[in-house]
Motif scaffolding. Structure first.
Motif, PDB file in Angstrom:
ATOM      1  N   PRO A   9       0.802  -1.231   0.000  1.00  0.00           N
ATOM      2  CA  PRO A   9       0.000   0.000   0.000  1.00  0.00           C
ATOM      3  C   PRO A   9       0.834   1.281   0.000  1.00  0.00           C
ATOM      4  O   PRO A   9       0.454   2.272  -0.612  1.00  0.00           O
ATOM      5  CB  PRO A   9      -0.817  -0.100   1.286  1.00  0.00           C
ATOM      6  N   ILE A  10       1.976   1.254   0.661  1.00  0.00           N
ATOM      7  CA  ILE A  10       2.842   2.438   0.680  1.00  0.00           C
ATOM      8  C   ILE A  10       3.392   2.713  -0.711  1.00  0.00           C
ATOM      9  O   ILE A  10       3.408   3.853  -1.170  1.00  0.00           O
ATOM     10  CB  ILE A  10       3.992   2.254   1.693  1.00  0.00           C
ATOM     11  N   VAL A  11       3.816   1.672  -1.412  1.00  0.00           N
ATOM     12  CA  VAL A  11       4.323   1.830  -2.769  1.00  0.00           C
ATOM     13  C   VAL A  11       3.212   2.319  -3.688  1.00  0.00           C
ATOM     14  O   VAL A  11       3.424   3.211  -4.515  1.00  0.00           O
ATOM     15  CB  VAL A  11       4.928   0.503  -3.279  1.00  0.00           C
ATOM     16  N   SER A  12       2.026   1.779  -3.539  1.00  0.00           N
ATOM     17  CA  SER A  12       0.891   2.196  -4.371  1.00  0.00           C
ATOM     18  C   SER A  12       0.557   3.668  -4.151  1.00  0.00           C
ATOM     19  O   SER A  12       0.332   4.416  -5.109  1.00  0.00           O
ATOM     20  CB  SER A  12      -0.345   1.366  -4.048  1.00  0.00           C
ATOM     21  N   LEU A  13       0.509   4.075  -2.906  1.00  0.00           N
ATOM     22  CA  LEU A  13       0.188   5.460  -2.586  1.00  0.00           C
ATOM     23  C   LEU A  13       1.242   6.411  -3.139  1.00  0.00           C
ATOM     24  O   LEU A  13       0.923   7.436  -3.746  1.00  0.00           O
ATOM     25  CB  LEU A  13       0.064   5.623  -1.072  1.00  0.00           C
ATOM     26  N   THR A  14       2.501   6.076  -2.958  1.00  0.00           N
ATOM     27  CA  THR A  14       3.589   6.901  -3.475  1.00  0.00           C
ATOM     28  C   THR A  14       3.535   6.996  -4.995  1.00  0.00           C
ATOM     29  O   THR A  14       3.674   8.083  -5.564  1.00  0.00           O
ATOM     30  CB  THR A  14       4.948   6.325  -3.033  1.00  0.00           C
ATOM     31  N   ALA A  15       3.316   5.875  -5.659  1.00  0.00           N
ATOM     32  CA  ALA A  15       3.231   5.872  -7.126  1.00  0.00           C
ATOM     33  C   ALA A  15       2.056   6.717  -7.594  1.00  0.00           C
ATOM     34  O   ALA A  15       2.183   7.486  -8.552  1.00  0.00           O
ATOM     35  CB  ALA A  15       3.108   4.442  -7.636  1.00  0.00           C
ATOM     36  N   VAL A  32       8.551   0.304 -12.134  1.00  0.00           N
ATOM     37  CA  VAL A  32       9.151   0.086 -10.807  1.00  0.00           C
ATOM     38  C   VAL A  32       8.147  -0.582  -9.874  1.00  0.00           C
ATOM     39  O   VAL A  32       8.500  -1.502  -9.127  1.00  0.00           O
ATOM     40  CB  VAL A  32       9.648   1.429 -10.222  1.00  0.00           C
ATOM     41  N   TYR A  33       6.891  -0.155  -9.925  1.00  0.00           N
ATOM     42  CA  TYR A  33       5.858  -0.749  -9.081  1.00  0.00           C
ATOM     43  C   TYR A  33       5.715  -2.247  -9.369  1.00  0.00           C
ATOM     44  O   TYR A  33       5.670  -3.069  -8.452  1.00  0.00           O
ATOM     45  CB  TYR A  33       4.523  -0.035  -9.294  1.00  0.00           C
ATOM     46  N   LEU A  34       5.659  -2.602 -10.645  1.00  0.00           N
ATOM     47  CA  LEU A  34       5.511  -4.010 -11.002  1.00  0.00           C
ATOM     48  C   LEU A  34       6.718  -4.829 -10.560  1.00  0.00           C
ATOM     49  O   LEU A  34       6.573  -5.966 -10.091  1.00  0.00           O
ATOM     50  CB  LEU A  34       5.288  -4.149 -12.508  1.00  0.00           C
ATOM     51  N   ILE A  35       7.906  -4.262 -10.680  1.00  0.00           N
ATOM     52  CA  ILE A  35       9.114  -4.965 -10.241  1.00  0.00           C
ATOM     53  C   ILE A  35       9.085  -5.172  -8.730  1.00  0.00           C
ATOM     54  O   ILE A  35       9.378  -6.274  -8.237  1.00  0.00           O
ATOM     55  CB  ILE A  35      10.372  -4.195 -10.680  1.00  0.00           C
ATOM     56  N   VAL A  36       8.725  -4.140  -7.997  1.00  0.00           N
ATOM     57  CA  VAL A  36       8.688  -4.249  -6.529  1.00  0.00           C
ATOM     58  C   VAL A  36       7.653  -5.274  -6.086  1.00  0.00           C
ATOM     59  O   VAL A  36       7.934  -6.133  -5.238  1.00  0.00           O
ATOM     60  CB  VAL A  36       8.404  -2.868  -5.889  1.00  0.00           C
ATOM     61  N   ILE A  37       6.460  -5.225  -6.655  1.00  0.00           N
ATOM     62  CA  ILE A  37       5.416  -6.188  -6.291  1.00  0.00           C
ATOM     63  C   ILE A  37       5.831  -7.607  -6.674  1.00  0.00           C
ATOM     64  O   ILE A  37       5.595  -8.563  -5.929  1.00  0.00           O
ATOM     65  CB  ILE A  37       4.074  -5.805  -6.963  1.00  0.00           C
ATOM     66  N   LEU A  39       8.950  -8.753  -6.801  1.00  0.00           N
ATOM     67  CA  LEU A  39       9.970  -9.187  -5.843  1.00  0.00           C
ATOM     68  C   LEU A  39       9.350  -9.544  -4.501  1.00  0.00           C
ATOM     69  O   LEU A  39       9.751 -10.527  -3.870  1.00  0.00           O
ATOM     70  CB  LEU A  39      11.027  -8.091  -5.662  1.00  0.00           C
ATOM     71  N   ILE A  40       8.368  -8.773  -4.073  1.00  0.00           N
ATOM     72  CA  ILE A  40       7.679  -9.093  -2.815  1.00  0.00           C
ATOM     73  C   ILE A  40       6.972 -10.438  -2.949  1.00  0.00           C
ATOM     74  O   ILE A  40       7.002 -11.256  -2.031  1.00  0.00           O
ATOM     75  CB  ILE A  40       6.686  -7.973  -2.445  1.00  0.00           C
ATOM     76  N   GLY A  41       6.363 -10.677  -4.100  1.00  0.00           N
ATOM     77  CA  GLY A  41       5.688 -11.954  -4.316  1.00  0.00           C
ATOM     78  C   GLY A  41       6.645 -13.131  -4.340  1.00  0.00           C
ATOM     79  O   GLY A  41       6.337 -14.207  -3.835  1.00  0.00           O
ATOM     80  N   LEU A  42       7.824 -12.930  -4.925  1.00  0.00           N
ATOM     81  CA  LEU A  42       8.794 -14.023  -5.010  1.00  0.00           C
ATOM     82  C   LEU A  42       9.456 -14.332  -3.672  1.00  0.00           C
ATOM     83  O   LEU A  42       9.616 -15.489  -3.297  1.00  0.00           O
ATOM     84  CB  LEU A  42       9.885 -13.677  -6.022  1.00  0.00           C
ATOM     85  N   PHE A  43       9.861 -13.299  -2.963  1.00  0.00           N
ATOM     86  CA  PHE A  43      10.641 -13.503  -1.753  1.00  0.00           C
ATOM     87  C   PHE A  43       9.823 -13.430  -0.477  1.00  0.00           C
ATOM     88  O   PHE A  43      10.343 -13.655   0.608  1.00  0.00           O
ATOM     89  CB  PHE A  43      11.793 -12.491  -1.690  1.00  0.00           C
ATOM     90  N   GLY A  44       8.568 -13.083  -0.579  1.00  0.00           N
ATOM     91  CA  GLY A  44       7.703 -13.055   0.602  1.00  0.00           C
ATOM     92  C   GLY A  44       7.719 -11.707   1.275  1.00  0.00           C
ATOM     93  O   GLY A  44       8.687 -10.962   1.219  1.00  0.00           O
ATOM     94  N   VAL A  45       6.611 -11.417   1.909  1.00  0.00           N
ATOM     95  CA  VAL A  45       6.455 -10.128   2.581  1.00  0.00           C
ATOM     96  C   VAL A  45       7.145 -10.146   3.933  1.00  0.00           C
ATOM     97  O   VAL A  45       7.530  -9.101   4.454  1.00  0.00           O
ATOM     98  CB  VAL A  45       4.950  -9.803   2.738  1.00  0.00           C
TER      99      VAL A  45
END
Length: 50
Positions: A9-15, A32-37, A39-45
């Motif tokens: 949500p922080i990344v979404s709001l900033t974007a 950048v948003y898609l890359i970050v999401i 990476l979060i999906g691959l490595f876990g939150v």
């Protein structure tokens, strides 16, 4: 009291704010948003909690 903030949500709001302020950055912000999401999906939150 235990407070945790999710990164998504922080990344979404900033974007969203950046897109409103500078529409020319839309392509870069979306990329950048898609890359970050992704990476979060691959490595876990769990490793990215603040």
């Amino acid at each position: 009291m235990n407070a945790s903030i999710s990164i998504g949500p922080i990344v979404s709001l900033t974007a969203g704010i950046l897109i409103l302020l500078i529409p020319r950055l839309l392509n870069y912000i979306v990329a950048v948003y898609l890359i970050v999401i992704g990476l979060i999906g691959l490595f876990g939150v769990g490793t990215l909690r603040l």
